[in-house]
Design a protein around this motif. Sequence first.
Motif, PDB file in Angstrom:
ATOM      1  N   GLY A 137       0.834  -1.207   0.000  1.00 24.24           N
ATOM      2  CA  GLY A 137       0.000   0.000   0.000  1.00 24.24           C
ATOM      3  C   GLY A 137       0.862   1.247   0.000  1.00 24.24           C
ATOM      4  O   GLY A 137       1.770   1.390   0.817  1.00 24.24           O
ATOM      5  N   SER A 138       0.592   2.159  -0.947  1.00 25.47           N
ATOM      6  CA  SER A 138       1.454   3.334  -1.115  1.00 25.47           C
ATOM      7  C   SER A 138       0.741   4.630  -0.775  1.00 25.47           C
ATOM      8  O   SER A 138       1.007   5.667  -1.355  1.00 25.47           O
ATOM      9  N   LEU A 166      -8.413  13.032  -2.237  1.00 23.43           N
ATOM     10  CA  LEU A 166      -8.341  14.296  -1.492  1.00 23.43           C
ATOM     11  C   LEU A 166      -7.302  15.265  -2.047  1.00 23.43           C
ATOM     12  O   LEU A 166      -6.589  14.943  -3.006  1.00 23.43           O
ATOM     13  N   CYS A 195      -0.514   9.679   9.477  1.00 31.22           N
ATOM     14  CA  CYS A 195      -0.244   8.429   8.742  1.00 31.22           C
ATOM     15  C   CYS A 195       1.202   8.445   8.235  1.00 31.22           C
ATOM     16  O   CYS A 195       1.890   7.419   8.266  1.00 31.22           O
ATOM     17  N   THR A 214     -17.294   8.669   1.444  1.00 32.58           N
ATOM     18  CA  THR A 214     -17.518   9.907   0.683  1.00 32.58           C
ATOM     19  C   THR A 214     -16.865   9.835  -0.696  1.00 32.58           C
ATOM     20  O   THR A 214     -15.657   9.625  -0.796  1.00 32.58           O
ATOM     21  N   SER A 246      -0.362   7.619   2.196  1.00 35.73           N
ATOM     22  CA  SER A 246       0.504   8.500   2.984  1.00 35.73           C
ATOM     23  C   SER A 246       1.432   7.682   3.877  1.00 35.73           C
ATOM     24  O   SER A 246       2.620   8.001   4.024  1.00 35.73           O
ATOM     25  N   GLY A 293      -2.328   6.813  -2.600  1.00 37.08           N
ATOM     26  CA  GLY A 293      -3.576   6.269  -2.046  1.00 37.08           C
ATOM     27  C   GLY A 293      -4.655   7.332  -1.951  1.00 37.08           C
ATOM     28  O   GLY A 293      -4.927   8.071  -2.904  1.00 37.08           O
ATOM     29  N   GLY A 324      -0.556   3.615   9.450  1.00 32.42           N
ATOM     30  CA  GLY A 324      -1.622   4.300   8.716  1.00 32.42           C
ATOM     31  C   GLY A 324      -2.957   4.050   9.379  1.00 32.42           C
ATOM     32  O   GLY A 324      -3.033   3.692  10.564  1.00 32.42           O
ATOM     33  N   ARG A 329      -1.816  -1.502  -5.576  1.00 30.10           N
ATOM     34  CA  ARG A 329      -2.810  -2.044  -6.511  1.00 30.10           C
ATOM     35  C   ARG A 329      -3.117  -1.106  -7.671  1.00 30.10           C
ATOM     36  O   ARG A 329      -3.532  -1.539  -8.745  1.00 30.10           O
ATOM     37  N   PHE A 353      -3.709  18.165   3.278  1.00 25.98           N
ATOM     38  CA  PHE A 353      -3.110  17.470   4.427  1.00 25.98           C
ATOM     39  C   PHE A 353      -3.528  18.173   5.704  1.00 25.98           C
ATOM     40  O   PHE A 353      -3.326  19.380   5.848  1.00 25.98           O
TER      41      PHE A 353
END
Length: 441
Positions: free
Chosen positions: A20-21, A56, A391, A190, A23, A50, A372, A44, A59
């Motif tokens: 998983g890449s 989004l 994260c 969301t 934050s 991510g 995370g 993936r 930050f």
Amino acid sequence: MLIHIPSVPLLHRTDIAVVGSGSAGVTAAIAAAREGKRVTLVERYGFLGGTSTGVLDTFYGFYTPGRAARKVVGGVPDDMLRRLYAEKAAFERPNTFGAGTGITYDPETLKWVWEDLATEAGVQLLYHSFCTDVVMDGNKVAGIVTDGKRGLMRIDADVVIDCSGDADVAFRAGVPFERAGEGSAAQTLTTTFRLANVDGERAKQVPRKRLVEMMKEANRSGRYHLPREEGSIHATPVAGVMLAIMTRLDGYDPCDPVSLTAAEIEGRRQVREYVRFLVNEVPGYEQARLVALSTQIGVRETRRIYGEYRLTKEDVTAVRKFGDTIGQCGAPIEDHHGGNDTHWEFLPEGAAYDIPFRSLVPQQAEGLLVAGRCFSATHEAHASCRSMAQCMAMGQAAGVAAAIAAGRDALPRHVDIGQVQQRLVDTGAILYDWQSRDGTE
Ligand SMILES: Cc1cc2nc3c(=O)[nH]c(=O)nc-3n(C[C@H](O)[C@H](O)[C@H](O)COP(=O)(O)OP(=O)(O)OC[C@H]3O[C@@H](n4cnc5c(N)ncnc54)[C@H](O)[C@@H]3O)c2cc1C
């Protein structure tokens, strides 16, 4: 005994595999590679970031809220921020709800900023690869299995860091976890969207309070159905483009593809309704056009592992300090429950609690760290500590700890925490007063 899934070909052996890449994951991979380790980052999708690049653009968590704002996250994330600023692809803005200064960025620029930093550090990227299983050696995670167009592939590793957001690796390794919604209502989902061709000057004349009133009036009139009446829409680094976080979906299970499919469809349906409302009712949006939907629906929480320590609401509100601190958080509890409002609970102004290393160390499985939004925390503590800056802080700590453990036959749970903290501080992380902490709690 090493249990290999029969006939799964070995892609390669590495010191550290990060799954998983987002934050957490990209920061973990860069931090570990900068310590001189071979690192493979499995993702993936075909880009890094991510939720930060797929959903989004702001930050939170870098600063404590309030007038006495204090920066509480640094290190690898600062390198990323410097590059965003250099490309004029980020600016600071006060949070709409008082959660502290946010840093709004262009997500497309962030994709290559992270990619440059990762490749410069020597991280081996593996896109379009879904981690579907683990290789176990007794209770130690000895590698991962990925699936993709080429078929199944195995990556053996000294340490695996699970940054999948959903604790996919920990789940496969038999780590106990709490599913969001089990104890208290899960945070809602969301779909975000971007509108172009907005008259920014006129849109700015509509204060947030007035926009909320307009949404309420729209619902009361029966002409619109807007499930959340206090969502936000804000300016981005691209003139005339606004990003909206307005839709709200309750009662779906993001770890069930059947349920997630229904959520994606409903999320896009809600977007059309919000766009109709904005264009027809709100000054400045008359000529606006929908130009982007989030890559996937935004998921706030799913599985949260049970680690050696579980961060609680009391830790957050009492601003607790831990001897094994690896990061800080001053963000309020922000609970997007079902219904049309959001629950907020603030820390004292300028305060920040510690994130303990043990909340990244899963129970039962060895050779594994989890960083995370799937780290070990209760629903309420998670609702404070899930901001992207935190994260990144968790990922950075997991990367450094994994690098210390890898290649020495050491297990991540047994690393010398003082050594991890010293390396973190040496490389720019912010751990106030960590040396004066007494014991582990
Ligand atoms: C709608 C919404 C609004 C939010 N607003 C804000 C905000 O304004 N500011 C803020 O700071 N935070 C916000 N948050 C919270 C924050 O975005 C997340 O908590 C944070 O981004 C999580 O980062 P992560 O690295 O843990 O997980 P993610 O960013 O979710 O990354 C997980 C990565 O793992 C990959 N992955 C998952 N499973 C696998 C697998 N099995 N194999 C390979 N790859 C896999 C995914 O594709 C993804 O790239 C918001 C969250 C949502 C959903």
